[in-house]
Design a protein around this motif. Structure first.
Motif, short mmCIF file in Angstrom:
data_model
loop_
_atom_site.label_atom_id
_atom_site.label_comp_id
_atom_site.label_asym_id
_atom_site.label_seq_id
_atom_site.Cartn_x
_atom_site.Cartn_y
_atom_site.Cartn_z
N LEU A 14 1.47 1.16 -2.89
CA LEU A 14 1.52 2.58 -3.29
C LEU A 14 1.73 3.59 -2.31
O LEU A 14 2.48 4.59 -2.26
CB LEU A 14 0.46 2.93 -4.47
N PHE A 15 0.72 3.38 -1.46
CA PHE A 15 0.58 4.32 -0.14
C PHE A 15 1.80 4.33 0.67
O PHE A 15 2.60 4.95 0.84
CB PHE A 15 -0.47 4.15 0.57
N PHE A 16 2.37 3.07 0.74
CA PHE A 16 3.69 2.84 1.65
C PHE A 16 4.71 3.47 0.79
O PHE A 16 5.82 3.90 1.53
CB PHE A 16 3.70 1.37 2.02
N GLY A 17 4.96 2.96 -0.57
CA GLY A 17 5.90 3.65 -1.09
C GLY A 17 6.02 5.28 -1.26
O GLY A 17 7.19 5.82 -1.15
N MET A 18 4.83 5.92 -1.21
CA MET A 18 5.17 7.56 -0.90
C MET A 18 5.43 7.64 0.42
O MET A 18 6.07 8.82 0.50
CB MET A 18 3.66 7.93 -1.67
N ILE A 19 5.06 6.97 1.35
CA ILE A 19 5.19 7.54 2.80
C ILE A 19 6.89 7.52 2.76
O ILE A 19 7.48 8.20 3.62
CB ILE A 19 4.54 6.56 3.68
N LEU A 20 7.54 6.33 2.11
CA LEU A 20 8.97 6.19 2.28
C LEU A 20 9.56 7.13 1.29
O LEU A 20 10.51 6.39 0.62
CB LEU A 20 9.08 4.47 2.20
N PHE A 21 9.18 7.91 0.97
CA PHE A 21 9.99 9.04 0.20
C PHE A 21 9.97 8.50 -1.34
O PHE A 21 11.18 8.59 -1.77
CB PHE A 21 11.15 9.48 0.74
N GLY A 30 3.46 -1.90 -6.25
CA GLY A 30 2.10 -1.38 -5.91
C GLY A 30 1.27 -0.91 -7.47
O GLY A 30 0.00 -1.52 -7.56
N ASN A 31 1.93 -0.52 -8.21
CA ASN A 31 1.51 -0.28 -9.76
C ASN A 31 1.01 -1.77 -10.43
O ASN A 31 0.03 -1.76 -10.99
CB ASN A 31 2.41 0.37 -10.79
N VAL A 32 1.96 -2.57 -10.44
CA VAL A 32 1.72 -3.88 -10.92
C VAL A 32 0.52 -4.53 -10.45
O VAL A 32 -0.44 -4.98 -11.23
CB VAL A 32 2.77 -4.55 -10.96
N LEU A 33 0.46 -4.57 -9.05
CA LEU A 33 -0.84 -5.32 -8.31
C LEU A 33 -1.96 -4.60 -8.27
O LEU A 33 -2.90 -5.13 -8.67
CB LEU A 33 -0.29 -5.15 -6.68
N PHE A 34 -1.90 -3.14 -8.51
CA PHE A 34 -3.14 -2.46 -8.84
C PHE A 34 -3.70 -2.80 -10.12
O PHE A 34 -4.90 -2.74 -10.14
CB PHE A 34 -2.88 -0.94 -8.55
N VAL A 35 -2.87 -2.65 -10.91
CA VAL A 35 -3.52 -2.93 -12.43
C VAL A 35 -3.93 -4.44 -12.57
O VAL A 35 -4.89 -4.54 -13.11
CB VAL A 35 -2.60 -2.55 -13.56
#
Length: 130
Positions: A14-21, A30-35
């Motif tokens: 999730l963090f890396f996806g937000m950094i990469l715009f 990230g969402n699937v892994l977090f849940v």
């Protein structure tokens, strides 16, 4: 151990996806892994009971709706909804987290700086326990 790993990787993606715009693929993973990691850590039944309590239905709707919108392909709107739902869901934990962070040497010093201290006090004064 598996649940903590999945949750950690979920937060990382999730963090890396937000950094990469707001990369759609990274945010979706990230969402699937977090849940999934949250479900492994506290169990399926307790996860279901946590998310679907009567007084948390609005927060759950925003959080899971944001996850769905990210999976559909609108990452920016989905992440805004997710973050709002996350804060509504976990606001009862914020006083505990703030109290813990204030005891950590370097972070506690940063949280006690004049400008940051008043903001952290407002976040940490929530009386809504989970």
């Amino acid at each position: 151990e598996i649940g903590m790993g999945l949750t950690g990787f979920g937060v990382f993606f999730l963090f890396f996806g937000m950094i990469l715009f707001f990369d759609k693929a990274l945010l979706a993973i990230g969402n699937v892994l977090f849940v999934a990691g949250l479900s492994f850590v506290i169990g399926l039944e307790r996860t279901f009971r946590f998310f679907f309590q009567k007084h948390k239905m609005k927060a759950t709707g925003f959080f899971l709706g944001g996850v769905l919108i990210v999976l559909i392909g609108w990452p920016l709107i989905g992440m805004v909804l997710e973050i709002y739902g996350f804060f509504l869901l976990f606001r009862g934990f914020f006083p505990v987290v703030v109290g813990f962070i204030r005891r950590v040497p370097v972070l506690g010093y940063l949280l006690n700086l004049p400008g940051i201290s008043s903001l952290v006090d407002k976040v940490g004064e929530s009386n809504n326990m989970v």
